[in-house]
Scaffold this motif. Structure first.
Motif, PDB file in Angstrom:
ATOM      1  N   GLN A  21     -18.061 -14.046  35.538  1.00 46.85           N
ATOM      2  CA  GLN A  21     -18.951 -14.210  34.396  1.00 46.85           C
ATOM      3  C   GLN A  21     -19.565 -12.877  33.970  1.00 46.85           C
ATOM      4  O   GLN A  21     -19.724 -12.614  32.772  1.00 46.85           O
ATOM      5  CB  GLN A  21     -20.057 -15.212  34.738  1.00 46.85           C
ATOM      6  CG  GLN A  21     -19.568 -16.653  34.891  1.00 46.85           C
ATOM      7  CD  GLN A  21     -18.963 -17.205  33.613  1.00 46.85           C
ATOM      8  OE1 GLN A  21     -17.740 -17.140  33.426  1.00 46.85           O
ATOM      9  NE2 GLN A  21     -19.790 -17.721  32.733  1.00 46.85           N
ATOM     10  N   GLY A  80     -17.015  -8.551  27.870  1.00 37.55           N
ATOM     11  CA  GLY A  80     -15.902  -8.660  26.937  1.00 37.55           C
ATOM     12  C   GLY A  80     -14.527  -8.685  27.547  1.00 37.55           C
ATOM     13  O   GLY A  80     -13.526  -8.703  26.826  1.00 37.55           O
ATOM     14  N   TYR A  81     -14.437  -8.715  28.868  1.00 41.44           N
ATOM     15  CA  TYR A  81     -13.131  -8.733  29.523  1.00 41.44           C
ATOM     16  C   TYR A  81     -12.550 -10.143  29.585  1.00 41.44           C
ATOM     17  O   TYR A  81     -13.276 -11.135  29.690  1.00 41.44           O
ATOM     18  CB  TYR A  81     -13.236  -8.191  30.955  1.00 41.44           C
ATOM     19  CG  TYR A  81     -13.488  -6.704  31.036  1.00 41.44           C
ATOM     20  CD1 TYR A  81     -12.448  -5.785  30.865  1.00 41.44           C
ATOM     21  CD2 TYR A  81     -14.765  -6.215  31.278  1.00 41.44           C
ATOM     22  CE1 TYR A  81     -12.682  -4.418  30.942  1.00 41.44           C
ATOM     23  CE2 TYR A  81     -15.010  -4.848  31.361  1.00 41.44           C
ATOM     24  CZ  TYR A  81     -13.968  -3.958  31.188  1.00 41.44           C
ATOM     25  OH  TYR A  81     -14.202  -2.606  31.261  1.00 41.44           O
ATOM     26  N   VAL A  82     -11.230 -10.216  29.564  1.00 36.34           N
ATOM     27  CA  VAL A  82     -10.524 -11.461  29.840  1.00 36.34           C
ATOM     28  C   VAL A  82     -10.336 -11.536  31.350  1.00 36.34           C
ATOM     29  O   VAL A  82      -9.793 -10.610  31.965  1.00 36.34           O
ATOM     30  CB  VAL A  82      -9.154 -11.501  29.132  1.00 36.34           C
ATOM     31  CG1 VAL A  82      -8.399 -12.778  29.508  1.00 36.34           C
ATOM     32  CG2 VAL A  82      -9.333 -11.403  27.628  1.00 36.34           C
ATOM     33  N   VAL A  83     -10.804 -12.621  31.942  1.00 36.89           N
ATOM     34  CA  VAL A  83     -10.799 -12.745  33.399  1.00 36.89           C
ATOM     35  C   VAL A  83     -10.135 -14.051  33.807  1.00 36.89           C
ATOM     36  O   VAL A  83     -10.385 -15.098  33.214  1.00 36.89           O
ATOM     37  CB  VAL A  83     -12.241 -12.702  33.968  1.00 36.89           C
ATOM     38  CG1 VAL A  83     -12.215 -12.755  35.502  1.00 36.89           C
ATOM     39  CG2 VAL A  83     -12.982 -11.462  33.492  1.00 36.89           C
ATOM     40  N   GLU A  84      -9.298 -13.985  34.828  1.00 40.02           N
ATOM     41  CA  GLU A  84      -8.712 -15.177  35.432  1.00 40.02           C
ATOM     42  C   GLU A  84      -9.233 -15.297  36.863  1.00 40.02           C
ATOM     43  O   GLU A  84      -9.268 -14.302  37.593  1.00 40.02           O
ATOM     44  CB  GLU A  84      -7.180 -15.091  35.451  1.00 40.02           C
ATOM     45  CG  GLU A  84      -6.539 -15.144  34.078  1.00 40.02           C
ATOM     46  CD  GLU A  84      -5.017 -15.091  34.147  1.00 40.02           C
ATOM     47  OE1 GLU A  84      -4.492 -14.809  35.253  1.00 40.02           O
ATOM     48  OE2 GLU A  84      -4.375 -15.316  33.118  1.00 40.02           O
ATOM     49  N   ARG A  95     -16.926 -11.165  32.034  1.00 42.02           N
ATOM     50  CA  ARG A  95     -16.737 -11.819  30.728  1.00 42.02           C
ATOM     51  C   ARG A  95     -17.861 -11.439  29.769  1.00 42.02           C
ATOM     52  O   ARG A  95     -17.631 -11.283  28.567  1.00 42.02           O
ATOM     53  CB  ARG A  95     -16.655 -13.329  30.906  1.00 42.02           C
ATOM     54  CG  ARG A  95     -15.367 -13.799  31.586  1.00 42.02           C
ATOM     55  CD  ARG A  95     -15.336 -15.294  31.817  1.00 42.02           C
ATOM     56  NE  ARG A  95     -14.108 -15.698  32.502  1.00 42.02           N
ATOM     57  CZ  ARG A  95     -14.057 -16.444  33.593  1.00 42.02           C
ATOM     58  NH1 ARG A  95     -15.191 -16.919  34.120  1.00 42.02           N
ATOM     59  NH2 ARG A  95     -12.908 -16.744  34.155  1.00 42.02           N
ATOM     60  N   THR A 147      -8.065 -10.128  37.477  1.00 44.00           N
ATOM     61  CA  THR A 147      -7.826 -11.258  38.373  1.00 44.00           C
ATOM     62  C   THR A 147      -8.798 -11.235  39.547  1.00 44.00           C
ATOM     63  O   THR A 147      -8.857 -10.252  40.290  1.00 44.00           O
ATOM     64  CB  THR A 147      -6.381 -11.258  38.907  1.00 44.00           C
ATOM     65  OG1 THR A 147      -5.475 -11.322  37.797  1.00 44.00           O
ATOM     66  CG2 THR A 147      -6.148 -12.447  39.825  1.00 44.00           C
ATOM     67  N   GLU A 193      -6.103  -6.034  31.732  1.00 48.32           N
ATOM     68  CA  GLU A 193      -6.468  -7.430  31.511  1.00 48.32           C
ATOM     69  C   GLU A 193      -5.215  -8.307  31.537  1.00 48.32           C
ATOM     70  O   GLU A 193      -4.133  -7.863  31.149  1.00 48.32           O
ATOM     71  CB  GLU A 193      -7.208  -7.571  30.181  1.00 48.32           C
ATOM     72  CG  GLU A 193      -8.547  -6.837  30.165  1.00 48.32           C
ATOM     73  CD  GLU A 193      -9.294  -7.041  28.860  1.00 48.32           C
ATOM     74  OE1 GLU A 193      -9.941  -8.094  28.708  1.00 48.32           O
ATOM     75  OE2 GLU A 193      -9.210  -6.145  27.995  1.00 48.32           O
ATOM     76  N   PRO A 194      -5.340  -9.535  31.980  1.00 48.69           N
ATOM     77  CA  PRO A 194      -6.576 -10.133  32.466  1.00 48.69           C
ATOM     78  C   PRO A 194      -6.953  -9.619  33.860  1.00 48.69           C
ATOM     79  O   PRO A 194      -6.076  -9.382  34.689  1.00 48.69           O
ATOM     80  CB  PRO A 194      -6.246 -11.631  32.516  1.00 48.69           C
ATOM     81  CG  PRO A 194      -4.772 -11.659  32.773  1.00 48.69           C
ATOM     82  CD  PRO A 194      -4.208 -10.489  32.011  1.00 48.69           C
TER      83      PRO A 194
END
Length: 556
Positions: free
Chosen positions: A69, A75-79, A72, A42, A39-40
């Motif tokens: 989405q 629970g993941y952090v996404v950029e 997310r 990408t 994470e994040p």
């Protein structure tokens, strides 16, 4: 759920999937998750911003958005990043441009010389023809950023020009040049023009600013290349060089596209990227091999999407056959357009403006499926359950949607009170509902009105809000009075009223066509219009009765 998309083709949110997941974005998220990403995470899209940004470019943004989405939700952090390949050369003059307000203009409306005098230079080294941004490339990139913002998709726009200037590409470029023999071997499998003299670097001439392709020497210890500014082929034309012989650093130029794309994956740590089918058989396989063989990294999870056409013809910035996001959103709510991108990306589609009502009807049913208001299959419910919350800004069960074509009917008047009265009379607005519900529901009217005017369809009429100055015969007056009495006492539905208009015309020895024309002149001020019965049944009964009796309403 069966319906029609904007092409008029029979379609459904039950598009064929190759995975057990109901919604395609969840299937892609599974692939990404199986790689145990750091994470994040990408997610990337990208485009060379040389032409007018159009709705086709949203494939790069919206497809990634739904996957982001889905991750997310787990629970993941996404950029989500979007690369502007703005160091690409301007290869030819575009036919049209777009202002930052989204207005499409011709070259006569701007400083076209800023473009014509700078062919062959990077997009970010060309003055902005509108004079509002630091460069033509910056202007085009800002349009793309605004398109994403308007669609409610948060993206981090990354400029290739800035990445090169900051040295982000330098290590990768050095690696490619160190292994240029292997680079030639890989690329020669995909491009015929690669020979023993090919060098995978495009220096920028310090004299004229053109991107040239003739590298005569490489000094990796110094981090420079020597070049001659010679002519280059750009599509079907040749851009002449100035003949200057010079030296460029690895920041003073760029990688060719076939190497630049995998370099982006490497330096931005990209985990997923959607791309059009044109890259599936060339750029993607070569990029994968370059990643693994030269850069010793793994390419991202791919997803090939089919293009969609616009009114039956391929979208093309160069030819000017485009429709922008702003133009679409003048006719559709953002959530309806976002819904269009939830459809199976592997299926080609046509965005037919004439048939936008079918797309809106499909969205309305999709929304009703989520709230369990309509009969639907388990699969339809599963897709709506996953995709609907990603499509709307907020999930609100008390939101009211006025059918799109009826909203177009309401658009025949600018009188908000009359619009609301007509909507309530037809059962499309609840009586006594909160004001926000009314405002929210009526917001669709202006969009439907824009659609009616743009396509000049059967709803492109204006209600004559003042009594037209027309003369009627005794028979016609009696027939109109009889019709007024019938509506006043019976309150008929549209189809019943349509038949009664026929009956009254015959009873009074009036040609049916003439009687309908009289009705259109009385209500629309012209000799034709939509089906009169359904139209009159939607309008305020008080207004209709007064008009049929040739009386002015209290507001006139």
């Amino acid at each position: 759920m069966t319906g029609n998309d904007a092409s008029g083709q029979s379609d459904s949110v039950e598009d064929t999937e190759t995975d057990h997941r109901a919604f395609w974005a969840d299937a892609v998220a599974d692939e990404i998750e199986a790689r145990d990403p750091e994470e994040p995470i990408t997610i990337k899209g990208g485009v060379s911003p040389s032409g007018v940004p159009h709705i086709g470019h949203l494939n790069e943004i919206l497809r990634g958005y739904f996957v982001a989405q889905a991750l997310r939700d787990r629970g993941y952090v996404v950029e989500q990043v979007f690369t502007s390949d703005d160091k690409d050369r301007l290869r030819k003059m575009p036919r049209t441009l777009a202002s930052l307000d989204g207005e499409i203009v011709g070259l006569d409306d701007v400083d076209a010389g800023a473009l014509g005098q700078n062919l062959g230079k990077p997009l970010t080294d060309i003055p902005d023809p509108f004079g509002c941004c630091s460069s033509f490339g910056a202007h085009q990139t800002e349009l793309l950023r605004r398109s994403a913002e308007t669609m409610g998709v948060p993206i981090d726009v990354v400029s290739n020009t800035e990445l090169y200037a900051d040295g982000a590409f330098e290590d990768v470029t050095r690696t490619v040049l160190e292994r240029r023999d292997r680079a030639r071997e890989i690329l020669s499998q995909y491009q015929e023009k690669v020979d023993d003299t090919y060098v995978p670097f495009v220096p920028q001439c310090e004299s004229c600013g053109h991107l040239t392709e003739t590298v005569t020497a490489i000094d990796l210890q110094a981090g420079t290349v020597e070049y001659v500014c010679e002519a280059v082929e750009a599509g079907d034309r040749v851009i002449e060089g100035c003949g200057h012989e010079g030296t460029a650093t690895l920041r003073e130029g760029k990688l060719p596209w076939r190497f630049e794309w995998p370099a982006q994956w490497t330096i931005l740590n990209v985990d997923f990227e959607p791309f059009g089918k044109d890259h599936a058989s060339g750029s993607w396989p070569s990029g994968t091999e370059i990643c693994q063989e030269l850069l010793e990294t793994e390419p991202p999870v791919p997803m090939v999407y089919e293009w969609f056409t616009y009114n039956g013809t391929a979208l093309s910035s160069s030819s000017g056959h485009v429709i922008t996001v702003d133009e679409v959103l003048s006719m559709l709510e953002p959530e309806v357009f976002r819904y269009f991108f939830t459809k199976d990306p592997k299926r080609a589609r046509d965005f037919d403006v004439q048939q936008l009502d079918q797309l809106v009807d499909e969205f309305d049913r999709f929304e009703s499926t989520y709230f369990d208001r309509v009969d639907a299959t388990d699969r339809e419910h599963a897709i709506a359950e996953r995709a609907y919350p990603m499509v709307v800004d907020s999930v609100r069960e008390d939101r009211v949607r006025i059918p799109y074509t009826f909203a177009a009917v309401l658009g025949m008047t600018d009188d908000r009170a009359l619009r609301a009265s007509m909507a309530r009379r037809s059962g499309h607005l609840p009586a006594g509902g909160p004001e926000w519900v009314v405002d929210d529901a009526l917001a669709r009217v202006e969009k439907a009105r824009t659609w009616a005017v743009r396509t000049d369809n059967e709803y492109n009429y204006r209600l004559a809000e003042s009594l037209p100055d027309i003369s009627v015969s005794a028979n016609e007056a009696a027939a109109l009075d009889s019709l007024a009495d019938f509506i006043d006492h019976e309150d008929p539905d549209g189809e019943t009223l349509q038949q009664h208009i026929y009956d009254i015309a015959r009873e009074h020895d009036i040609e049916v066509g003439d009687f309908f024309e009289l009705g259109y002149r009385l209500f629309l001020g012209q000799p034709q219009g939509p089906r009169l019965g359904p139209f009159l049944s939607a309008v305020s009964k008080e207004f209709v009765v007064h008009r049929l009796r040739r009386e002015r309403t209290p507001t006139e």
